[in-house]
Design an enzyme around this catalytic site. Sequence first.
Site, PDB file in Angstrom:
ATOM      1  N   ARG A  50      -2.024   2.908  21.187  1.00 16.67           N
ATOM      2  CA  ARG A  50      -1.653   3.906  20.199  1.00 16.67           C
ATOM      3  C   ARG A  50      -0.198   4.365  20.342  1.00 16.67           C
ATOM      4  N   HIS A  80       1.053  -3.644   6.162  1.00 12.39           N
ATOM      5  CA  HIS A  80      -0.074  -3.505   7.102  1.00 12.39           C
ATOM      6  C   HIS A  80      -1.371  -4.022   6.501  1.00 12.39           C
ATOM      7  N   GLU A  81      -1.285  -4.809   5.410  1.00 15.83           N
ATOM      8  CA  GLU A  81      -2.499  -5.247   4.713  1.00 15.83           C
ATOM      9  C   GLU A  81      -2.440  -6.767   4.510  1.00 15.83           C
ATOM     10  N   CYS A 119     -11.363   1.115  25.911  1.00 18.16           N
ATOM     11  CA  CYS A 119     -10.793   2.458  26.114  1.00 18.16           C
ATOM     12  C   CYS A 119     -11.903   3.502  25.962  1.00 18.16           C
ATOM     13  N   CYS A 136      -6.748  -3.067   4.498  1.00 16.84           N
ATOM     14  CA  CYS A 136      -6.603  -1.608   4.365  1.00 16.84           C
ATOM     15  C   CYS A 136      -7.534  -1.055   3.293  1.00 16.84           C
ATOM     16  N   CYS A 144     -13.207   3.687  22.284  1.00 18.43           N
ATOM     17  CA  CYS A 144     -14.080   2.575  21.887  1.00 18.43           C
ATOM     18  C   CYS A 144     -15.444   2.696  22.584  1.00 18.43           C
ATOM     19  N   ARG A 198      -3.543  -2.825  -7.170  1.00 17.51           N
ATOM     20  CA  ARG A 198      -3.000  -3.450  -5.972  1.00 17.51           C
ATOM     21  C   ARG A 198      -2.089  -4.626  -6.339  1.00 17.51           C
ATOM     22  N   CYS A 236     -10.194  -2.350  21.104  1.00 21.31           N
ATOM     23  CA  CYS A 236     -10.089  -2.986  22.429  1.00 21.31           C
ATOM     24  C   CYS A 236     -11.447  -3.140  23.101  1.00 21.31           C
ATOM     25  N   CYS A 256       0.840  -1.198   0.000  1.00 22.81           N
ATOM     26  CA  CYS A 256       0.000   0.000   0.000  1.00 22.81           C
ATOM     27  C   CYS A 256       0.881   1.256   0.000  1.00 22.81           C
ATOM     28  N   HIS A 257       0.269   2.403  -0.310  1.00 19.94           N
ATOM     29  CA  HIS A 257       1.032   3.650  -0.442  1.00 19.94           C
ATOM     30  C   HIS A 257       1.753   4.076   0.824  1.00 19.94           C
ATOM     31  N   THR A 258       1.173   3.759   1.968  1.00 18.10           N
ATOM     32  CA  THR A 258       1.802   4.255   3.180  1.00 18.10           C
ATOM     33  C   THR A 258       3.097   3.476   3.484  1.00 18.10           C
ATOM     34  N   CYS A 299      -9.331   3.605  18.360  1.00 20.85           N
ATOM     35  CA  CYS A 299      -8.994   3.003  19.656  1.00 20.85           C
ATOM     36  C   CYS A 299      -7.652   3.545  20.134  1.00 20.85           C
TER      37      CYS A 299
HETATM   38  P1  NAD Z   1      -3.281   5.804  -5.937  1.00 17.85           P
HETATM   39  O1  NAD Z   1      -2.010   6.550  -6.182  1.00 17.85           O
HETATM   40  O2  NAD Z   1      -3.421   4.433  -6.466  1.00 17.85           O
HETATM   41  O3  NAD Z   1      -4.487   6.672  -6.523  1.00 17.85           O
HETATM   42  C1  NAD Z   1      -4.508   8.069  -6.544  1.00 17.85           C
HETATM   43  C2  NAD Z   1      -5.244   8.510  -7.821  1.00 17.85           C
HETATM   44  O4  NAD Z   1      -5.396   9.928  -7.798  1.00 17.85           O
HETATM   45  C3  NAD Z   1      -4.469   8.163  -9.114  1.00 17.85           C
HETATM   46  O5  NAD Z   1      -5.309   7.461 -10.014  1.00 17.85           O
HETATM   47  C4  NAD Z   1      -4.089   9.538  -9.661  1.00 17.85           C
HETATM   48  O6  NAD Z   1      -4.084   9.580 -11.095  1.00 17.85           O
HETATM   49  C5  NAD Z   1      -5.204  10.425  -9.097  1.00 17.85           C
HETATM   50  N1  NAD Z   1      -4.866  11.840  -9.012  1.00 17.85           N
HETATM   51  C6  NAD Z   1      -3.658  12.406  -8.736  1.00 17.85           C
HETATM   52  N2  NAD Z   1      -3.743  13.750  -8.781  1.00 17.85           N
HETATM   53  C7  NAD Z   1      -5.031  14.045  -9.059  1.00 17.85           C
HETATM   54  C8  NAD Z   1      -5.734  15.280  -9.248  1.00 17.85           C
HETATM   55  N3  NAD Z   1      -5.127  16.462  -9.128  1.00 17.85           N
HETATM   56  N4  NAD Z   1      -7.049  15.217  -9.540  1.00 17.85           N
HETATM   57  C9  NAD Z   1      -7.678  14.022  -9.673  1.00 17.85           C
HETATM   58  N5  NAD Z   1      -7.041  12.822  -9.530  1.00 17.85           N
HETATM   59  C10 NAD Z   1      -5.744  12.846  -9.220  1.00 17.85           C
HETATM   60  O7  NAD Z   1      -3.523   5.837  -4.354  1.00 17.85           O
HETATM   61  P2  NAD Z   1      -4.539   4.967  -3.470  1.00 17.85           P
HETATM   62  O8  NAD Z   1      -3.926   3.670  -3.101  1.00 17.85           O
HETATM   63  O9  NAD Z   1      -5.870   4.952  -4.107  1.00 17.85           O
HETATM   64  O10 NAD Z   1      -4.571   5.870  -2.147  1.00 17.85           O
HETATM   65  C11 NAD Z   1      -5.152   7.154  -2.178  1.00 17.85           C
HETATM   66  C12 NAD Z   1      -4.862   7.912  -0.887  1.00 17.85           C
HETATM   67  O11 NAD Z   1      -5.561   7.336   0.204  1.00 17.85           O
HETATM   68  C13 NAD Z   1      -3.394   7.929  -0.477  1.00 17.85           C
HETATM   69  O12 NAD Z   1      -3.079   9.251  -0.033  1.00 17.85           O
HETATM   70  C14 NAD Z   1      -3.346   6.957   0.671  1.00 17.85           C
HETATM   71  O13 NAD Z   1      -2.278   7.202   1.556  1.00 17.85           O
HETATM   72  C15 NAD Z   1      -4.680   7.238   1.314  1.00 17.85           C
HETATM   73  N6  NAD Z   1      -5.197   6.213   2.260  1.00 17.85           N
HETATM   74  C16 NAD Z   1      -5.840   6.670   3.372  1.00 17.85           C
HETATM   75  C17 NAD Z   1      -6.362   5.790   4.299  1.00 17.85           C
HETATM   76  C18 NAD Z   1      -7.140   6.296   5.488  1.00 17.85           C
HETATM   77  O14 NAD Z   1      -7.457   5.485   6.380  1.00 17.85           O
HETATM   78  N7  NAD Z   1      -7.480   7.576   5.559  1.00 17.85           N
HETATM   79  C19 NAD Z   1      -6.190   4.403   4.111  1.00 17.85           C
HETATM   80  C20 NAD Z   1      -5.550   3.954   2.951  1.00 17.85           C
HETATM   81  C21 NAD Z   1      -5.059   4.878   2.032  1.00 17.85           C
HETATM   82  C1  022 Z   2      -3.145   3.251   5.426  1.00 18.89           C
HETATM   83  N1  022 Z   2      -3.105   4.585   5.602  1.00 18.89           N
HETATM   84  C2  022 Z   2      -2.710   5.153   4.442  1.00 18.89           C
HETATM   85  C3  022 Z   2      -2.528   4.152   3.558  1.00 18.89           C
HETATM   86  N2  022 Z   2      -2.796   2.978   4.171  1.00 18.89           N
HETATM   87  C4  022 Z   2      -3.405   5.254   6.782  1.00 18.89           C
HETATM   88  C5  022 Z   2      -2.473   6.111   7.335  1.00 18.89           C
HETATM   89  C6  022 Z   2      -2.796   6.804   8.490  1.00 18.89           C
HETATM   90  C7  022 Z   2      -4.031   6.639   9.093  1.00 18.89           C
HETATM   91  C8  022 Z   2      -4.944   5.750   8.561  1.00 18.89           C
HETATM   92  C9  022 Z   2      -4.626   5.063   7.386  1.00 18.89           C
HETATM   93  C10 022 Z   2      -4.364   7.382  10.263  1.00 18.89           C
HETATM   94  C11 022 Z   2      -5.373   8.329  10.347  1.00 18.89           C
HETATM   95  C12 022 Z   2      -5.358   8.831  11.646  1.00 18.89           C
HETATM   96  C13 022 Z   2      -4.352   8.189  12.331  1.00 18.89           C
HETATM   97  N3  022 Z   2      -3.714   7.312  11.475  1.00 18.89           N
HETATM   98  C14 022 Z   2      -4.023   8.407  13.754  1.00 18.89           C
HETATM   99  C15 022 Z   2      -4.698   7.403  14.596  1.00 18.89           C
HETATM  100  C16 022 Z   2      -4.598   7.744  16.070  1.00 18.89           C
HETATM  101  O1  022 Z   2      -3.841   8.651  16.446  1.00 18.89           O
HETATM  102  O2  022 Z   2      -5.272   7.074  16.849  1.00 18.89           O
HETATM  103  C17 022 Z   2      -2.642   6.484  11.821  1.00 18.89           C
HETATM  104  C18 022 Z   2      -2.840   5.141  12.128  1.00 18.89           C
HETATM  105  C19 022 Z   2      -1.751   4.306  12.485  1.00 18.89           C
HETATM  106  C20 022 Z   2      -0.471   4.836  12.535  1.00 18.89           C
HETATM  107  C21 022 Z   2      -0.270   6.178  12.247  1.00 18.89           C
HETATM  108  C22 022 Z   2      -1.353   6.992  11.880  1.00 18.89           C
HETATM  109  C23 022 Z   2       0.679   3.962  12.944  1.00 18.89           C
HETATM  110  O3  022 Z   2       0.496   2.839  13.338  1.00 18.89           O
HETATM  111  N4  022 Z   2       1.910   4.415  12.833  1.00 18.89           N
HETATM  112  C24 022 Z   2      -4.209   4.529  12.073  1.00 18.89           C
HETATM  113 ZN    ZN Z   3      -2.811   1.073   3.482  1.00 15.66          ZN
END
Ligand code: NAD
Ligand code: 022
Ligand code: ZN
Length: 375
Positions: free
Chosen positions: A110, A62-63, A95, A169, A98, A370, A92, A40-42, A106
């Site tokens: 953390r 993480h996936e 907490c 994820c 939760c 993926r 959990c 995954c991207h992270t 949770c």
């Molecule tokens: P990805 O790179 O596969 O997809 C991103 C898409 O955005 C691509 O298709 C790209 O062409 C498009 N894009 C880029 N710039 C753009 C723009 N200006 N306008 C429109 N589209 C644009 O990434 P992904 O795996 O789908 O992940 C997306 C995001 O979600 C990442 O930042 C990732 O870290 C985040 N994420 C967050 C969580 C969470 O819990 N909040 C969990 C997983 C992933």
């Molecule tokens: C997963 N992510 C991006 C791509 N794949 C992702 C990254 C960060 C978070 C969630 C998904 C996230 C959002 C908010 C938080 N995190 C903070 C959670 C908190 O403080 O309770 C986050 C998480 C885990 C970690 C860091 C940031 C870590 O384990 N290092 C859920």
């Molecule tokens: Zn992820």
Amino acid sequence: MDVRAAVAFEAGKPLEVTTVQLEGPRAGEVLVEIKATGVCHTDEFTLSGADPEGLFPVILGHEGAGVVVDVGPGVTSVKKGDHVIPLYTPECRQCPSCLSRKTNLCTAIRATQGQGVMPDGTSRFSIEGRKLHHYMGCSTFANFTVLPEIAVAKIREDAPFDKVCYIGCGVTTGIGAVINTAKVEPGAKAIVFGLGGIGLNVIQGLRLVGADMIIGVDVNPAKKAWGERFGMTHFVNPNEVGDDLVPYLVNLTKTREDQIGGADYTFDCTGNVKVMRQALEACHRGWGQSIIIGVAPAGAEISTRPFQLVTGRVWKGSAFGGARGRTDVPKIVDWYMQGKIEIDPMITHTMPLSDINRAFELMRAGESIRSVIVY
Ligand code: NAD
Ligand code: 022
Ligand code: ZN
């Protein structure tokens, strides 16, 4: 015990696939044989060195999905032989967070999770006596890992590991943002910005809940076909619309002459703060909600005019799709097994651990939705 792992020794360097040592589970912990893991991207964000909280050396990933092979003292919720998905957001059920029922974040473990260690403050992984950090409480780039009991979701045993690992994820993040965070209702109009592995899961979540209009926005024209495959009804390439993207999208959502336009729900799945602003401003006056899913670069800030919020638009964030992992992840596995959601076509590449650096290359080049590593 000796286990096979992809180790990130330093930021910016490729992973090294090698043998490392893993200690058995202590109180409240389980030993899991990882059968498959997504990349995954992270993982790339941390490996690149751009993550200010990144620790090295570390076992990323993480996936995952796998099987419990041993449990430590006091473990009651899972047993040897159970199939599980590791949770980077644990549950959990005790907490204050939760118990509040208002958040999935949770707080039980953390602090130690962020420090790359188990809840007792120590690491189970080492190489030649040198400590290796855990990652997001999971470290699935190893064929065995140790996890706190509260950070595993028990799933049905007929689910294929090489597909349901993605629920750890991407799938849960996308579908959960629709169901748990936005609570999208049937008939809604939605816009999804960024059609990668997250955006496509938002799209299939919107289809699942019966949204009427699902507009996908991506700068990559190849994403039109991908979006349509999972339920997107309209595609917009910002590069073909110019500076007027927001008014263009607002106009597209008008289905009657007397409407002012704007989406009921928008989702940022890019991590780009300029896109986050567009997503908020493309929401309907008075009620539109914009959900931030994308993770922005360290130090980035979002902005808009307060008028946008005063007139009733709502900015929300979503972590792990607002899902309570032990409760919700097994349900999403069931939905997959029942054919309510799709996963297989999104897994564009499957490879052994020895090829993991290629999975990172494919992700950097935008060639994969993926990649999954099968042990
Ligand atoms: P990805 O790179 O596969 O997809 C991103 C898409 O955005 C691509 O298709 C790209 O062409 C498009 N894009 C880029 N710039 C753009 C723009 N200006 N306008 C429109 N589209 C644009 O990434 P992904 O795996 O789908 O992940 C997306 C995001 O979600 C990442 O930042 C990732 O870290 C985040 N994420 C967050 C969580 C969470 O819990 N909040 C969990 C997983 C992933
Ligand atoms: C997963 N992510 C991006 C791509 N794949 C992702 C990254 C960060 C978070 C969630 C998904 C996230 C959002 C908010 C938080 N995190 C903070 C959670 C908190 O403080 O309770 C986050 C998480 C885990 C970690 C860091 C940031 C870590 O384990 N290092 C859920
Ligand atoms: Zn992820």
